[in-house]
Design a protein around this motif. Structure first.
Motif, PDB file in Angstrom:
ATOM      1  N   UNK A 159       0.839  -1.197   0.000  1.00 38.63           N
ATOM      2  CA  UNK A 159       0.000   0.000   0.000  1.00 38.63           C
ATOM      3  C   UNK A 159       0.874   1.246   0.000  1.00 38.63           C
ATOM      4  N   UNK A 160       0.735   2.052  -1.054  1.00 42.27           N
ATOM      5  CA  UNK A 160       1.549   3.248  -1.196  1.00 42.27           C
ATOM      6  C   UNK A 160       0.731   4.524  -1.128  1.00 42.27           C
ATOM      7  N   UNK A 161       1.408   5.662  -1.230  1.00 41.08           N
ATOM      8  CA  UNK A 161       0.751   6.956  -1.138  1.00 41.08           C
ATOM      9  C   UNK A 161      -0.131   7.246  -2.349  1.00 41.08           C
ATOM     10  N   UNK A 162       0.155   6.603  -3.497  1.00 40.84           N
ATOM     11  CA  UNK A 162      -0.631   6.845  -4.703  1.00 40.84           C
ATOM     12  C   UNK A 162      -1.363   5.607  -5.196  1.00 40.84           C
ATOM     13  N   UNK A 163      -1.002   4.426  -4.687  1.00 41.97           N
ATOM     14  CA  UNK A 163      -1.666   3.227  -5.170  1.00 41.97           C
ATOM     15  C   UNK A 163      -1.237   1.997  -4.395  1.00 41.97           C
ATOM     16  N   UNK A 164      -1.956   0.915  -4.623  1.00 39.90           N
ATOM     17  CA  UNK A 164      -1.686  -0.360  -3.959  1.00 39.90           C
ATOM     18  C   UNK A 164      -1.591  -1.466  -4.994  1.00 39.90           C
ATOM     19  N   UNK A 165      -0.939  -2.560  -4.603  1.00 36.47           N
ATOM     20  CA  UNK A 165      -0.816  -3.717  -5.482  1.00 36.47           C
ATOM     21  C   UNK A 165      -0.943  -4.988  -4.657  1.00 36.47           C
ATOM     22  N   UNK A 166      -1.614  -5.986  -5.225  1.00 33.96           N
ATOM     23  CA  UNK A 166      -1.812  -7.273  -4.568  1.00 33.96           C
ATOM     24  C   UNK A 166      -1.447  -8.390  -5.541  1.00 33.96           C
ATOM     25  N   UNK A 167      -0.726  -9.404  -5.007  1.00 30.07           N
ATOM     26  CA  UNK A 167      -0.423 -10.606  -5.782  1.00 30.07           C
ATOM     27  C   UNK A 167      -0.729 -11.825  -4.933  1.00 30.07           C
ATOM     28  N   UNK A 168      -1.348 -12.826  -5.554  1.00 26.01           N
ATOM     29  CA  UNK A 168      -1.701 -14.083  -4.894  1.00 26.01           C
ATOM     30  C   UNK A 168      -1.122 -15.220  -5.718  1.00 26.01           C
ATOM     31  N   UNK A 169      -0.151 -15.954  -5.147  1.00 26.81           N
ATOM     32  CA  UNK A 169       0.549 -16.997  -5.895  1.00 26.81           C
ATOM     33  C   UNK A 169      -0.368 -18.121  -6.346  1.00 26.81           C
ATOM     34  N   UNK A 170      -1.484 -18.335  -5.649  1.00 29.05           N
ATOM     35  CA  UNK A 170      -2.417 -19.372  -6.093  1.00 29.05           C
ATOM     36  C   UNK A 170      -3.270 -18.919  -7.283  1.00 29.05           C
ATOM     37  N   UNK A 171      -3.223 -17.630  -7.608  1.00 26.66           N
ATOM     38  CA  UNK A 171      -3.904 -17.092  -8.796  1.00 26.66           C
ATOM     39  C   UNK A 171      -2.925 -16.202  -9.557  1.00 26.66           C
TER      40      UNK A 171
END
Length: 376
Positions: A267-279
């Motif tokens: 989670x950043x000041x301008x955006x967030x990113x998510x990764x899930x190894x099962x998908x």
């Protein structure tokens, strides 16, 4: 292509053998826990040589690279012996069960001018590379919070037995050293941070399991006697980066239904990113306007995402493809290439220092510094 020998004939040894062949090399020799086991696997894997012992492998001047896929406690001594024999090493993690051993063998590789690679292969998911590229370009801004989990259930049955449970073979940490170390390596590498300190709690939820023979590593039966478990099933960590960003990690090998769920959110000041190894074919990106899903696509995104996307969009890639890409980059490095993100002995040392700090914190019940926090 280099001539390759594989030491260790279990599940991960088979993964290495498959990856070696997938990049166009051929395993030239294999060493099992016994001469009989080595001969059996050599037939199954169609490998021409089954070494009778480790010394025979070291004496084979035709071998360029040795892949070590043995129990953890053997890694440092075997790595040292292979390096002294003038051969490159791919050593399964952990590189060593102590910081001192990890530092020693990494320094030896540097002194010998030989490559020591450690397969933190989750770096090789194409969408992991996509998130990393966007982070390096500043798309997410400065970090507010780094969090996630790595959950499995393979140790959920009380009857589950493995040499990994025994600290004499697997080392003093199991769940964190085995899988939590992957999460930490991945998040540090993708986010471009270093965790500077940690407070951790470890717990053993199943207090006894069937005894596993350290001599044979054979599968034990349900009639095997129960012995106390001295390594953790679960771990929770609070982390703080060297520039003060907080992180949180939950690790478990007893979470029912979770087969191999490595998940992180940045989670950043301008955006967030998510990764899930099962998908692994999708990643989640969010900002103040909302959220969207991006899909792995060799025709879109960063150069590294495109490089590692070996199949068309919609044709799923996964863990085995990551391993193949890691081996390909290892061999490319031997040929003079400089691929991005290849994990080496330095990353193995980093992981050993994290494990050490986690174990120390669990004992002191306090924040503990993580040694060796040089810039990324």
């Amino acid at each position: 292509m280099p001539r390759v020998a594989i030491v260790g004939t279990g599940m991960i040894g088979a993964v290495h053998a498959r990856a070696v062949r997938a990049v166009g090399a051929t395993p030239a020799g294999v060493l099992g826990s016994t001469a009989e086991r080595g001969a059996e696997v050599a037939r199954v894997w169609d490998v021409p040589v089954a070494y009778p012992d480790f010394d025979a492998l070291l004496a084979d001047d035709g071998i360029d690279v040795v892949h070590l896929c043995t129990p953890n406690v053997l890694h440092a001594a075997q790595t040292e012996a292979v390096l002294r024999a003038g051969k490159h090493v791919v050593c399964e993690k952990p590189l060593a069960t102590s910081v001192a051993d990890a530092e020693r063998v990494t320094a030896l590789a540097d002194e010998c001018g030989l490559l020591l690679a450690v397969p933190f292969v989750y770096r090789y998911h194409p969408l992991v590379r996509e998130i990393a590229a966007r982070a390096r370009q500043g798309e997410f801004g400065g970090w507010h919070l780094l969090h996630g989990s790595y959950l499995q259930d393979w140790m959920l049955p009380r009857s589950a037995a493995s040499w990994r449970v025994d600290p004499r073979m697997g080392g003093p940490s199991r769940a964190f050293a085995d899988i939590g170390s992957h999460w930490c390596d991945l998040v540090e590498w993708v986010a471009g941070v270093r965790f500077g300190e940690v407070v951790a709690r470890l717990a053993t939820t199943i207090g006894s399991r069937p005894e596993r023979s350290a001599a044979s590593f054979s599968r034990e039966t349900s009639s095997s006697p129960l012995v106390p478990v001295r390594t953790e099933d679960v771990a929770t960590l609070l982390l703080r980066t060297t520039d003060g960003v907080l992180g949180a990690l939950t690790v478990s090998q007893v979470s029912a239904g979770r087969k191999n769920r490595l998940w992180f959110e940045l989670d950043g000041t301008r955006g967030s990113a998510v990764f899930d190894q099962e998908n692994p074919e999708t990643a989640w990106l969010g900002d103040e306007r909302g959220a969207r899903i991006i899909v792995r696509d060799p025709g879109q995104g960063s150069a590294e995402q495109r490089r590692l996307s070996t199949l068309p969009a919609g044709h799923a890639q996964g863990y085995a493809d990551c391993f193949t890409a890691f081996v390909a980059d290892t061999y490319a490095t031997l040929a003079g290439g400089k691929p991005e993100g290849l994990p080496t002995g330095a990353d193995g040392v980093r992981s050993a220092r994290l494990v050490e700090a986690v174990l120390r914190s669990n004992e002191t019940l306090s924040w503990e510094a993580i040694r060796g926090n040089s810039a990324c």
